[in-house]
Design an enzyme around this catalytic site. Structure first.
Site, PDB file in Angstrom:
ATOM      1  N   GLU A   7       0.955   3.935   1.737  1.00  0.00           N
ATOM      2  CA  GLU A   7       1.429   4.410   3.052  1.00  0.00           C
ATOM      3  C   GLU A   7       2.610   3.574   3.547  1.00  0.00           C
ATOM      4  O   GLU A   7       3.608   4.104   4.026  1.00  0.00           O
ATOM      5  CB  GLU A   7       0.321   4.321   4.106  1.00  0.00           C
ATOM      6  CG  GLU A   7      -0.930   5.105   3.790  1.00  0.00           C
ATOM      7  CD  GLU A   7      -1.994   4.252   3.135  1.00  0.00           C
ATOM      8  OE1 GLU A   7      -1.695   3.556   2.130  1.00  0.00           O
ATOM      9  OE2 GLU A   7      -3.136   4.278   3.620  1.00  0.00           O
ATOM     10  N   CYS A  47      -6.079   1.885   5.952  1.00  0.00           N
ATOM     11  CA  CYS A  47      -6.651   0.607   6.398  1.00  0.00           C
ATOM     12  C   CYS A  47      -5.989   0.226   7.734  1.00  0.00           C
ATOM     13  O   CYS A  47      -5.060   0.890   8.189  1.00  0.00           O
ATOM     14  CB  CYS A  47      -6.381  -0.461   5.331  1.00  0.00           C
ATOM     15  SG  CYS A  47      -4.660  -1.031   5.314  1.00  0.00           S
ATOM     16  N   CYS A  94      -2.111  -0.143   7.494  1.00  0.00           N
ATOM     17  CA  CYS A  94      -1.367   1.115   7.360  1.00  0.00           C
ATOM     18  C   CYS A  94      -1.516   1.989   8.602  1.00  0.00           C
ATOM     19  O   CYS A  94      -0.561   2.664   9.002  1.00  0.00           O
ATOM     20  CB  CYS A  94      -1.816   1.838   6.095  1.00  0.00           C
ATOM     21  SG  CYS A  94      -1.337   0.931   4.607  1.00  0.00           S
ATOM     22  N   HIS A 132       0.855  -1.186   0.000  1.00  0.00           N
ATOM     23  CA  HIS A 132       0.000   0.000   0.000  1.00  0.00           C
ATOM     24  C   HIS A 132       0.897   1.244   0.000  1.00  0.00           C
ATOM     25  O   HIS A 132       2.021   1.211   0.535  1.00  0.00           O
ATOM     26  CB  HIS A 132      -0.894   0.025   1.244  1.00  0.00           C
ATOM     27  CG  HIS A 132      -2.022  -0.963   1.214  1.00  0.00           C
ATOM     28  ND1 HIS A 132      -3.152  -0.846   2.004  1.00  0.00           N
ATOM     29  CD2 HIS A 132      -2.193  -2.097   0.491  1.00  0.00           C
ATOM     30  CE1 HIS A 132      -3.964  -1.861   1.772  1.00  0.00           C
ATOM     31  NE2 HIS A 132      -3.405  -2.637   0.854  1.00  0.00           N
TER      32      HIS A 132
END
Lengths: 159, 159
Positions: free
Chosen positions: B61, B89, B92, B59
């Site tokens: 992040e 999420c 993260c 992801h």
């Protein structure tokens, strides 16, 4: 660890405990993780490496999941199981969800940092996209003793 | 995005939106993230790369946090801020906690997958080890439109 608890630990969890022991010897908080395939064979393994890598995301679970995806050339680990010596934190529980792991086995509970049976209880959230089957406790005493010993030595300035 | 919303977006968030656009063009769900230092200068940046890397943890992040730690040679990003185009999420949000980021700016809300204002509301948990200051909404409409366009094209078989 006595003979009885040795006998009670599966081969992947025994390997995860060995990885945790090696992490402690390297000055990392002792957590080890193993991804096993549908047939039980080890696909990937890792230990905590936050200090060595200077990376706060280098938890054993996250590293093992990334290594397993690389080994299988797949973005998802459907049908695979994760064996880890400590209850996963929110970050790692989230990674387990994204990787679609089939089963999660964890040894010791973590009331302070865990996110499976404690805190946000991630897999019990209505918005959770994927819930693995969860088995806890196997190897729990051996893992807890490793962690207690590590943090005791830290407090006593032993490392 | 109209002129008014352009003016309302900070330089790091504008960059994160550019990264999200590039991710969409590469077939990734459009999310971009930027880590800025205490002086506001960009330390690291990333976009979603789960498909390209075949890595469910890739992801924006998480990649930006890892890149920032590498750039700074530090295990913690104390004093740094994360600017991301979508509500993080659980994975993260957990990484943001572990990295000890000072502030979290996110653009669009994510009622289904978010873990800040939705679902497990990670930073509101009593066991949360570190809470950044949180600012949401800046660039939200531009980010939401990017995501809507991407998933509309997916549904229509456009990619």
């Amino acid at each position: 660890m006595n003979a009885r608890s040795l006998l009670a630990v599966s081969a992947p969890m025994a390997r995860a405990l060995d990885l945790a022991r090696a992490a402690a010897a390297a000055g990392e908080a002792p957590v080890g993780a193993v991804v096993a395939g549908p047939d039980g064979a080890i696909v990937a393994e890792a230990a905590n490496a936050m200090r060595a890598r200077r990376d706060p995301t280098a938890h054993a679970e996250l590293l093992a999941i990334r290594a397993a995806c690389e080994a299988l050339g797949a973005e998802r680990l459907t049908g695979c199981d994760l064996h880890v010596t400590l209850e996963p934190c929110p970050m790692c529980a989230g990674a387990i969800m994204h990787a679609r792991l089939r089963r999660l086995y964890y040894a010791a509970s973590d009331p302070k940092g865990g996110a499976v049976a404690h805190g946000p209880r991630l897999f019990a959230q209505p918005t959770c996209l994927h819930r693995p089957e969860i088995y806890d406790g196997m190897g729990g005493e051996a893992s807890a003793e490793l962690l207690r010993g590590f943090f005791r030595a830290l407090r006593e300035g032993g490392r």
